[in-house]
Design a protein around this motif. Structure first.
Motif, PDB file in Angstrom:
ATOM      1  N   ARG A  81       0.825  -1.222   0.000  1.00  0.00           N
ATOM      2  CA  ARG A  81       0.000   0.000   0.000  1.00  0.00           C
ATOM      3  C   ARG A  81       0.859   1.273   0.000  1.00  0.00           C
ATOM      4  O   ARG A  81       0.594   2.224  -0.727  1.00  0.00           O
ATOM      5  N   PHE A  82       1.905   1.273   0.845  1.00  0.00           N
ATOM      6  CA  PHE A  82       2.625   2.542   1.046  1.00  0.00           C
ATOM      7  C   PHE A  82       4.045   2.553   0.457  1.00  0.00           C
ATOM      8  O   PHE A  82       4.708   3.583   0.480  1.00  0.00           O
ATOM      9  N   GLY A  83       4.528   1.369   0.036  1.00  0.00           N
ATOM     10  CA  GLY A  83       5.844   1.310  -0.609  1.00  0.00           C
ATOM     11  C   GLY A  83       7.019   1.354   0.347  1.00  0.00           C
ATOM     12  O   GLY A  83       8.172   1.394  -0.085  1.00  0.00           O
ATOM     13  N   ARG A  84       6.762   1.373   1.656  1.00  0.00           N
ATOM     14  CA  ARG A  84       7.847   1.439   2.630  1.00  0.00           C
ATOM     15  C   ARG A  84       7.336   1.050   4.020  1.00  0.00           C
ATOM     16  O   ARG A  84       6.128   0.976   4.250  1.00  0.00           O
ATOM     17  N   LEU A  85       8.273   0.834   4.940  1.00  0.00           N
ATOM     18  CA  LEU A  85       7.906   0.586   6.338  1.00  0.00           C
ATOM     19  C   LEU A  85       9.021   1.176   7.203  1.00  0.00           C
ATOM     20  O   LEU A  85      10.183   0.796   7.084  1.00  0.00           O
ATOM     21  N   ASP A  86       8.656   2.122   8.065  1.00  0.00           N
ATOM     22  CA  ASP A  86       9.661   2.843   8.860  1.00  0.00           C
ATOM     23  C   ASP A  86       9.577   2.545  10.351  1.00  0.00           C
ATOM     24  O   ASP A  86      10.589   2.625  11.057  1.00  0.00           O
ATOM     25  N   ILE A  87       8.373   2.283  10.825  1.00  0.00           N
ATOM     26  CA  ILE A  87       8.141   2.155  12.268  1.00  0.00           C
ATOM     27  C   ILE A  87       7.277   0.917  12.512  1.00  0.00           C
ATOM     28  O   ILE A  87       6.275   0.714  11.814  1.00  0.00           O
ATOM     29  N   VAL A  88       7.671   0.096  13.491  1.00  0.00           N
ATOM     30  CA  VAL A  88       6.808  -1.008  13.920  1.00  0.00           C
ATOM     31  C   VAL A  88       6.585  -0.892  15.424  1.00  0.00           C
ATOM     32  O   VAL A  88       7.540  -0.787  16.199  1.00  0.00           O
ATOM     33  N   VAL A  89       5.329  -0.886  15.819  1.00  0.00           N
ATOM     34  CA  VAL A  89       4.985  -1.000  17.247  1.00  0.00           C
ATOM     35  C   VAL A  89       4.354  -2.379  17.421  1.00  0.00           C
ATOM     36  O   VAL A  89       3.235  -2.635  16.970  1.00  0.00           O
ATOM     37  N   ALA A  90       5.123  -3.288  18.042  1.00  0.00           N
ATOM     38  CA  ALA A  90       4.683  -4.682  18.197  1.00  0.00           C
ATOM     39  C   ALA A  90       3.901  -4.812  19.497  1.00  0.00           C
ATOM     40  O   ALA A  90       4.457  -4.665  20.586  1.00  0.00           O
ATOM     41  N   ASN A  91       2.621  -5.077  19.359  1.00  0.00           N
ATOM     42  CA  ASN A  91       1.740  -5.196  20.523  1.00  0.00           C
ATOM     43  C   ASN A  91       0.868  -6.422  20.319  1.00  0.00           C
ATOM     44  O   ASN A  91       0.633  -6.868  19.196  1.00  0.00           O
ATOM     45  N   ALA A  92       0.392  -6.985  21.415  1.00  0.00           N
ATOM     46  CA  ALA A  92      -0.575  -8.096  21.357  1.00  0.00           C
ATOM     47  C   ALA A  92      -1.277  -8.143  22.699  1.00  0.00           C
ATOM     48  O   ALA A  92      -0.805  -7.562  23.677  1.00  0.00           O
ATOM     49  N   GLY A  93      -2.397  -8.838  22.751  1.00  0.00           N
ATOM     50  CA  GLY A  93      -3.110  -8.961  24.019  1.00  0.00           C
ATOM     51  C   GLY A  93      -2.282  -9.740  25.034  1.00  0.00           C
ATOM     52  O   GLY A  93      -1.440 -10.554  24.667  1.00  0.00           O
ATOM     53  N   GLY A  94      -2.536  -9.470  26.301  1.00  0.00           N
ATOM     54  CA  GLY A  94      -1.809 -10.179  27.353  1.00  0.00           C
ATOM     55  C   GLY A  94      -2.395 -11.555  27.611  1.00  0.00           C
ATOM     56  O   GLY A  94      -3.581 -11.787  27.369  1.00  0.00           O
ATOM     57  N   PRO A  95      -1.580 -12.496  28.100  1.00  0.00           N
ATOM     58  CA  PRO A  95      -2.083 -13.840  28.411  1.00  0.00           C
ATOM     59  C   PRO A  95      -2.964 -13.837  29.658  1.00  0.00           C
ATOM     60  O   PRO A  95      -2.914 -12.896  30.454  1.00  0.00           O
ATOM     61  N   PRO A  96      -3.746 -14.901  29.854  1.00  0.00           N
ATOM     62  CA  PRO A  96      -4.607 -14.952  31.043  1.00  0.00           C
ATOM     63  C   PRO A  96      -3.792 -15.091  32.321  1.00  0.00           C
ATOM     64  O   PRO A  96      -2.636 -15.542  32.275  1.00  0.00           O
ATOM     65  N   PRO A  97      -4.386 -14.727  33.455  1.00  0.00           N
ATOM     66  CA  PRO A  97      -3.697 -14.941  34.732  1.00  0.00           C
ATOM     67  C   PRO A  97      -3.396 -16.422  34.919  1.00  0.00           C
ATOM     68  O   PRO A  97      -4.137 -17.275  34.451  1.00  0.00           O
ATOM     69  N   ALA A  98      -2.289 -16.723  35.577  1.00  0.00           N
ATOM     70  CA  ALA A  98      -1.932 -18.126  35.830  1.00  0.00           C
ATOM     71  C   ALA A  98      -0.938 -18.194  36.973  1.00  0.00           C
ATOM     72  O   ALA A  98      -0.080 -17.317  37.123  1.00  0.00           O
ATOM     73  N   SER A  99      -1.067 -19.243  37.752  1.00  0.00           N
ATOM     74  CA  SER A  99      -0.129 -19.467  38.856  1.00  0.00           C
ATOM     75  C   SER A  99       1.128 -20.154  38.325  1.00  0.00           C
ATOM     76  O   SER A  99       1.044 -21.089  37.515  1.00  0.00           O
ATOM     77  N   ALA A 126      10.383  -6.811   9.233  1.00  0.00           N
ATOM     78  CA  ALA A 126      10.486  -5.369   8.954  1.00  0.00           C
ATOM     79  C   ALA A 126      11.900  -4.954   8.574  1.00  0.00           C
ATOM     80  O   ALA A 126      12.092  -3.985   7.828  1.00  0.00           O
ATOM     81  N   LEU A 127      12.885  -5.648   9.103  1.00  0.00           N
ATOM     82  CA  LEU A 127      14.275  -5.173   8.957  1.00  0.00           C
ATOM     83  C   LEU A 127      14.722  -4.941   7.515  1.00  0.00           C
ATOM     84  O   LEU A 127      15.348  -3.904   7.244  1.00  0.00           O
ATOM     85  N   PRO A 128      14.446  -5.851   6.569  1.00  0.00           N
ATOM     86  CA  PRO A 128      14.917  -5.566   5.206  1.00  0.00           C
ATOM     87  C   PRO A 128      14.390  -4.234   4.670  1.00  0.00           C
ATOM     88  O   PRO A 128      15.111  -3.506   3.992  1.00  0.00           O
ATOM     89  N   HIS A 129      13.145  -3.891   5.009  1.00  0.00           N
ATOM     90  CA  HIS A 129      12.562  -2.632   4.512  1.00  0.00           C
ATOM     91  C   HIS A 129      13.204  -1.431   5.201  1.00  0.00           C
ATOM     92  O   HIS A 129      13.443  -0.396   4.585  1.00  0.00           O
ATOM     93  N   MET A 130      13.493  -1.573   6.490  1.00  0.00           N
ATOM     94  CA  MET A 130      14.124  -0.467   7.219  1.00  0.00           C
ATOM     95  C   MET A 130      15.573  -0.286   6.767  1.00  0.00           C
ATOM     96  O   MET A 130      16.045   0.841   6.598  1.00  0.00           O
ATOM     97  N   ARG A 131      16.250  -1.390   6.573  1.00  0.00           N
ATOM     98  CA  ARG A 131      17.646  -1.285   6.089  1.00  0.00           C
ATOM     99  C   ARG A 131      17.667  -0.583   4.729  1.00  0.00           C
ATOM    100  O   ARG A 131      18.538   0.244   4.459  1.00  0.00           O
ATOM    101  N   ALA A 132      16.685  -0.906   3.887  1.00  0.00           N
ATOM    102  CA  ALA A 132      16.632  -0.282   2.552  1.00  0.00           C
ATOM    103  C   ALA A 132      16.458   1.228   2.677  1.00  0.00           C
ATOM    104  O   ALA A 132      16.986   1.993   1.872  1.00  0.00           O
ATOM    105  N   GLY A 133      15.723   1.669   3.713  1.00  0.00           N
ATOM    106  CA  GLY A 133      15.493   3.100   3.899  1.00  0.00           C
ATOM    107  C   GLY A 133      16.560   3.762   4.761  1.00  0.00           C
ATOM    108  O   GLY A 133      16.561   4.987   4.928  1.00  0.00           O
TER     109      GLY A 133
END
Ligand code: NAD
Length: 242
Positions: A81-99, A126-133
């Protein structure tokens, strides 16, 4: 302060609400173009519209960070879509509580898949695209549990400490490359989100997800090029670990 990211392309995962959304909005407010993902199409479209209303170009993609193919698919769609990638914010939901004493292997594998491997896969893709930029900002949303494990959240404590150790090692390798790419962890303490509500944390002082997002945006900014391999705890002083 102008963060110097106008026109940069940022991929923010798990961003239909909470800290991921706060980060995507903060990056959009500073002129970045945004790709965001979430599992739920309806919530994703609502967030996409809210970010577009900030004046940003935005692309929302339905994806589950538990799916090993999701990171590459997201990166491909971003570059298409954008021809490049400069920034990645890696987020995901947290796991359930566990003992800690009652964990089974499958639960550990699932937490590692979502809270460690998904970030590793995003960075790798992401790295190959960031290295390219010749420039890049990689930022993982983690937890203050990496400096002070949280009782009853053994899965989160375990997977996130693995990510911290990996990220620190990878950041040193990036510094040695001299490629202008940084990798940091931003670690929330208690913030007022759905996750915190589900964990029953209403009694403690809470941070604002929008403020958290602005910290992430600064770490992803032009000015933070010398911040690398850092664990930035955003907890209002709640953590006592040195
Ligand atoms: P949240 O539950 O409020 O929001 C999470 C967002 O991610 C939602 O949009 C959800 O749909 C999406 N999501 C969840 N799992 C996903 C997956 N597998 N694939 C794609 N999208 C997914 O959570 P939050 O409070 O914003 O937390 C974000 C991260 O920060 C989580 O890992 C959480 O454990 C961690 N964290 C949060 C706090 C806090 O106080 N809120 C504190 C420490 C750590």
């Amino acid at each position: 302060m102008d963060l110097g990211i106008r026109g940069k392309v940022a991929l923010v995962t798990a961003a239909s609400r909470g800290l991921g959304r706060g980060s995507a909005e903060a990056l959009a407010e500073d002129g970045a173009r945004i790709v965001l993902c979430a599992r739920n199409e309806e919530a994703l479209r609502d967030t996409e519209q809210a970010i577009a209303a900030l004046g940003a170009e935005v692309l929302g993609i339905v994806a589950d960070m538990a799916d090993p193919t999701a990171p590459d698919r997201l990166i491909e769609a971003t570059v298409e879509r954008f021809g490049r990638l400069d920034i990645v914010v890696a987020n995901a939901g947290g796991p359930p509580p566990a003992s800690a004493l009652e964990l089974d292997d499958d639960a550990i594998r699932a937490a590692v898949e979502v809270n460690l491997l998904s970030a590793v896969r995003l960075v790798r893709g992401a790295l190959p695209h960031m290295r390219a930029g010749g420039w890049g900002r990689l930022c993982c949303i983690s937890s203050y549990s990496v400096v002070q494990p949280i009782p009853g959240l053994a899965l989160s404590n375990t997977a996130r400490s693995g990510l911290r150790a990996w990220a620190k090692t990878a950041a040193a390798d990036l510094a040695a490359e001299g490629s202008g790419i940084t990798l940091n962890l931003v670690c929330p303490g208690p913030h007022a989100t759905e996750r915190m509500r589900q964990l029953g944390g209403s009694g403690v002082t809470m941070g604002d997800p929008a403020d958290f997002g602005r910290v992430v945006a600064f770490i992803c900014s032009a000015h933070a090029g010398f911040v690398n391999g850092a664990t930035i705890v955003v907890d209002g002083g709640a953590t006592l670990a040195l």
